[in-house]
Write a protein that holds these residues in place. Structure first.
Motif, short mmCIF file in Angstrom:
data_model
loop_
_atom_site.label_atom_id
_atom_site.label_comp_id
_atom_site.label_asym_id
_atom_site.label_seq_id
_atom_site.Cartn_x
_atom_site.Cartn_y
_atom_site.Cartn_z
N GLY A 77 0.81 -1.21 0.00
CA GLY A 77 0.00 0.00 0.00
C GLY A 77 0.85 1.26 0.00
N GLY A 78 1.86 1.30 0.85
CA GLY A 78 2.75 2.46 0.88
C GLY A 78 3.52 2.65 -0.41
N ALA A 79 3.98 1.53 -0.98
CA ALA A 79 4.73 1.61 -2.24
C ALA A 79 3.86 2.18 -3.34
CB ALA A 79 5.25 0.22 -2.62
N PHE A 80 2.60 1.74 -3.43
CA PHE A 80 1.74 2.24 -4.50
C PHE A 80 1.27 3.66 -4.24
CE2 PHE A 80 1.64 -2.03 -6.16
CZ PHE A 80 1.47 -1.81 -7.52
N ALA A 81 1.27 4.09 -2.99
CA ALA A 81 1.01 5.51 -2.74
C ALA A 81 2.14 6.35 -3.33
CB ALA A 81 0.88 5.76 -1.24
N GLY A 82 3.38 5.87 -3.14
CA GLY A 82 4.51 6.56 -3.77
C GLY A 82 4.44 6.49 -5.27
N VAL A 99 14.45 4.82 -3.53
CA VAL A 99 15.67 5.61 -3.73
C VAL A 99 15.71 6.17 -5.15
CG1 VAL A 99 18.19 5.48 -3.85
CG2 VAL A 99 16.97 4.34 -1.98
N CYS A 100 15.36 5.36 -6.14
CA CYS A 100 15.35 5.82 -7.53
C CYS A 100 14.30 6.90 -7.76
CB CYS A 100 15.10 4.64 -8.47
SG CYS A 100 16.50 3.53 -8.65
N GLY A 106 9.01 9.13 -2.96
CA GLY A 106 10.12 8.18 -2.87
C GLY A 106 10.40 7.74 -1.45
N LEU A 107 10.37 8.70 -0.50
CA LEU A 107 10.59 8.35 0.90
C LEU A 107 9.48 7.43 1.42
CD1 LEU A 107 11.80 11.79 2.34
CD2 LEU A 107 13.16 9.72 1.98
N LEU A 108 8.26 7.66 0.96
CA LEU A 108 7.15 6.80 1.36
C LEU A 108 7.39 5.36 0.87
CD1 LEU A 108 4.39 6.58 2.70
CD2 LEU A 108 3.35 7.26 0.54
N ILE A 109 7.92 5.24 -0.34
CA ILE A 109 8.23 3.90 -0.86
C ILE A 109 9.34 3.25 -0.05
CG2 ILE A 109 9.04 2.61 -2.88
CD1 ILE A 109 7.80 4.77 -4.64
N VAL A 110 10.35 4.03 0.32
CA VAL A 110 11.44 3.49 1.16
C VAL A 110 10.90 3.00 2.49
CG1 VAL A 110 13.56 4.07 2.40
CG2 VAL A 110 13.26 4.85 0.06
N VAL A 111 10.06 3.82 3.12
CA VAL A 111 9.45 3.41 4.39
C VAL A 111 8.63 2.13 4.21
CG1 VAL A 111 7.77 4.06 6.15
CG2 VAL A 111 9.43 5.74 5.35
#
Length: 640
Positions: free
Chosen positions: A230-235, A298-299, A400-405
């Motif tokens: 979910g967090g990754a797709f928000a990013g 990061v990317c 991007g930071l949301l995806i890292v988290v």
């Protein structure tokens, strides 16, 4: 292909009729809105109904709805309040609801056809390639069909095709759904016969939904994966929303540059899809998921920091590649750990979370851009390097930071897996069967065989196997304790098992030994969960907590006629005093479990000579030894 062509054709149809952005937005909203309400319901239906029939019905119904689209203007004439755009909205919503019904049934059917969990990632990679690789192709197909429609109309005098170039595409689009339905009918998918026989009611459906949510939220490994996805797709939603504007306002590119960016993401994603399966054969999937999600974040941060199109294309392709790795890996992990009766609900829940995350990010990202542009200091730098602070950049960085988290959240599942089954662990074998099936004899013969081959073997049994367990065994099997109720019996077995795992099984597995146990969780599911009617899910939940989710690598079920086993047994404890009819019910429960969980069960005909039985068991164990993963990843925790 049908979904993509239909979507493009509907947008083209609305644009031709209305040429209004709000009308197009309203129809597109109909493709997104149903996910908020119908997706959980679709998951319940996918678990309760025959999945093959669900897919065939959904495809056939979508074909019928698509055939309505060319006639929306004709149908709405003379009908008060029904406008073409309203009918298009209704048809689009119904199409999306059928897609939401079809997709969880499809995802949940994959483990039925691909029994080895090692190949789940590869299977889902192929499915995702089929889903997304057809998008650019469908655009070309629609364009070609639109031109062909005009040419056909001019050549034949059929003004219908000349004036409505999207109609030919819609007619052929209906054919794609019919072809899909026909192909699905040829597949061998295990029917959900047990669930289909249960009457569907609001209460039953609600209970199914609640059970699915509780399982997803309560599972120590699935929960961080779902939150991470979910967090990754928000990013990703932030990236999708901001990238077109970023290319134009920050990089100074036009529509052609954005096209290159989309192509770079697509090529990278295709490469990720292709490599995800082979890599998953070597590296544990949970490690892959966490690593690639963090790398994707990061990317994304790097993408938001660049000032040239070339650099943006490089980071965009890497974002696509890592997404191509993450998507099938996450799907495979969740489906691997989901119980079969919850797979459609799990798929529907993930789809809903993905859509909500993207839509939520798309709504929040523009607000972030406005706020930052009003308060931004202008630029920051070090030495000769300066970077202009823009709302678009900050939105990309936050995405991007949301995806890292999200990636860091998924690493919690790795810790759970390592606690449950340490790296380098041994093989866990369990013998199951009714009393008198010959478990003791076959366990001794297998121990001798494995010891001769140089393996260190630890043999144990349930109930008992520990000092505390022997006391519990006395309570359970004493014929004088006939008043013991079913729930107390199940809890005592679970308590014995928890001590057994903590004191015997886990230390032996950690040391690399092969553990052979007489009975384990499936005994409780068969005896107390199914035969005594306490509920397989409830019994399994108690044991999952007590054993920290540890499941055997192979269950050897010695199948023998209940009467024959009864005659073989020369002792009569409290359980055996239940009689031969009780043993017959237990035998049926075991066979039901073995049928539904064939990936971890080996059913052996125990009516033959001990030597013949031992030979077959050795063959099954040899296969398990060859396929045993040194990483010690948990085997699928399945349920009825």
């Amino acid at each position: 292909m049908g979904d993509w062509v239909g979507l493009i054709a509907i947008v083209a149809l609305v644009q031709r009729i209305y040429d209004d952005e709000f009308a197009i937005a309203a129809v597109l909203l109909a493709r997104i809105g149903p996910a908020l309400l119908f997706s959980p319901i679709a998951g319940v239906l996918g678990d309760r109904w025959d999945r093959k029939k669900v897919m065939v019905f959904s495809d056939a119904a979508r074909a019928g709805l698509v055939l309505i689209l060319p006639f929306v203007e004709t149908i709405t004439r003379g009908i008060p309040l029904l406008t073409p755009v309203l009918l298009l909205f209704i048809v689009s919503a119904l199409l999306e609801m059928l897609t939401l019904l079809w997709q969880p049934a499809k995802d949940a059917s994959v483990p039925d056809m691909v029994e080895d969990p090692k190949h789940y990632t590869h299977a889902y990679s192929l499915l995702l390639m089929a889903a997304y690789a057809t998008f650019p192709l469908s655009g070309l197909v629609f364009g070609a069909l639109a031109k062909a429609s005009v040419s056909l109309g001019e050549a034949s005098g059929l003004q219908e095709f000349a004036l409505n170039p999207e109609h030919l595409a819609l007619f052929l689009d209906a054919v794609t759904f019919l072809v899909s339905a026909g192909l699905t009918m040829t597949l061998r998918i295990k029917p959900r016969s047990a669930a289909a026989k249960e009457p569907l009611s609001f209460k039953a459906g609600w209970n199914d939904l609640v059970t699915g949510v509780r399982f997803l939220v309560g599972h120590q490994m699935i929960r961080p994966w779902v939150l991470g996805i979910g967090g990754a797709f928000a990013g990703i939603g932030t990236f999708i929303t901001m990238a077109p504007i970023f290319v134009g306002d920050v990089l100074g590119g036009g529509s052609g540059s954005f096209g290159l960016l989309v192509a770079a993401v697509g090529v990278g994603m295709g490469g990720g899809f292709i490599l995800a399966g082979p890599v998953a054969q070597v590296v544990p999937k949970d490690i892959i998921l966490s690593a690639v999600v963090i790398a994707m974040g990061v990317c994304t941060v790097a993408f938001g920091s660049v000032s040239t199109l070339t650099s943006a294309l490089i980071f965009a392709s890497f974002c696509g590649a890592f997404a191509g790795f993450a998507y099938p890996s996450g799907y495979a992990l969740i489906q691997e750990k989901l119980e079969p009766g919850l797979r459609a609900r799990g798929s529907a829940a993930v789809n809903s979370i993905i859509r909500l995350a993207i839509v939520g990010a798309a709504a929040v990202a523009p607000v972030v851009v406005k706020l930052v542009d009003r308060a931004a200091p202008g630029s920051v730098g070090f030495a000769d390097l300066r970077l202009e602070i823009l709302g678009l950049r900050v939105a990309m960085w936050l995405g991007g930071l949301l995806i890292v988290v999200a990636g860091l959240v998924t690493t919690k599942a790795i810790g759970v897996r390592r606690r449950q089954r340490p790296a380098g662990s041994g093989l866990f074998l369990v013998f199951e069967g009714t009393d008198g099936s010959g478990k003791t004899t076959q366990m001794k013969m297998l121990e001798e065989y494995l010891t001769q081959r140089g393996h260190r073997v630890v043999v144990s049994h349930e109930p008992g196997g520990t000092r505390m367990g022997e006391k519990i065994r006395g309570l359970l099997l004493d014929p004088d304790h006939a008043e013991l109720c079913g729930k107390a019996e199940a809890l005592l077995y679970a308590a014995d098992r928890a001590q057994h795992v903590e004191e015997v099984v886990m230390p032996a597995l950690e040391s690399g030994a092969i553990v052979i146990s007489d009975r384990y969780v499936d005994s409780s599911v068969a005896y107390q969960g199914i035969v005594r009617g306490l509920g397989a899910d409830q019994v399994r939940a108690v044991n999952r907590w007590g054993t920290s989710g540890l499941m055997p690598d192979l269950v050897i079920l010695l199948d023998v006629d209940a009467e024959k086993g009864w005659d073989r047994s020369d002792r009569r404890d409290r359980i055996e005093n239940e009689g031969v009819d009780f043993q017959r019910q237990v035998q049926g429960a075991y066979l039901l479990l073995a049928e539904r969980h064939s990936a971890r069960f080996a059913v052996v005909d125990a009516s033959r000579s001990p030597e013949a039985i031992a030979a077959e068991i050795r063959r099954r164990v040899d296969v398990a030894l060859m396929s045993h993963e040194p990483s010690g990843d948990l085997k699928p925790e399945l349920a009825t």
